[in-house]
Scaffold this motif. Sequence first.
Motif, mmCIF file in Angstrom:
data_model
loop_
_atom_site.group_PDB
_atom_site.id
_atom_site.type_symbol
_atom_site.label_atom_id
_atom_site.label_comp_id
_atom_site.label_asym_id
_atom_site.label_seq_id
_atom_site.Cartn_x
_atom_site.Cartn_y
_atom_site.Cartn_z
ATOM 1 N N UNK A 1 0.661 -1.440 -0.022
ATOM 2 C CA UNK A 1 -0.039 -0.246 -0.150
ATOM 3 C C UNK A 1 0.930 1.137 0.189
ATOM 4 N N UNK A 2 0.205 2.128 -0.237
ATOM 5 C CA UNK A 2 1.340 3.459 -0.564
ATOM 6 C C UNK A 2 0.371 4.633 -0.488
ATOM 7 N N UNK A 3 0.921 6.232 -0.635
ATOM 8 C CA UNK A 3 0.427 6.983 -0.321
ATOM 9 C C UNK A 3 -1.140 7.316 -1.425
ATOM 10 N N UNK A 4 -1.701 8.121 -0.940
ATOM 11 C CA UNK A 4 -2.880 7.785 -2.085
ATOM 12 C C UNK A 4 -3.543 6.756 -2.424
ATOM 13 N N UNK A 5 -3.575 5.346 -1.862
ATOM 14 C CA UNK A 5 -4.377 4.450 -2.625
ATOM 15 C C UNK A 5 -5.961 4.285 -1.105
#
Length: 71
Positions: free
Chosen positions: A1-5
């Motif tokens: 998972x990453x920023x913006x998800x």
Amino acid sequence: MKQGDVVMFKPEGTYAKWFGGKLATIVRCTYNKKGKLYFRVRWLAPVRYFDEFTSISSFAADKFVLFDGDK
């Protein structure tokens, strides 16, 4: 998972009665001193936590699952 998800808080554990099943967007990913990943999230709708509403929270990444709106 990453920023913006878009993620969903798992419906288990101590905070599940407030946050379980709620959706949020990851704002920031950081590691604590022990190397554990944490997410700062912005809830898609403010979450009532005790007598207040919160729009932003920080929890360990393992409290979340990636949201897949198709399932």
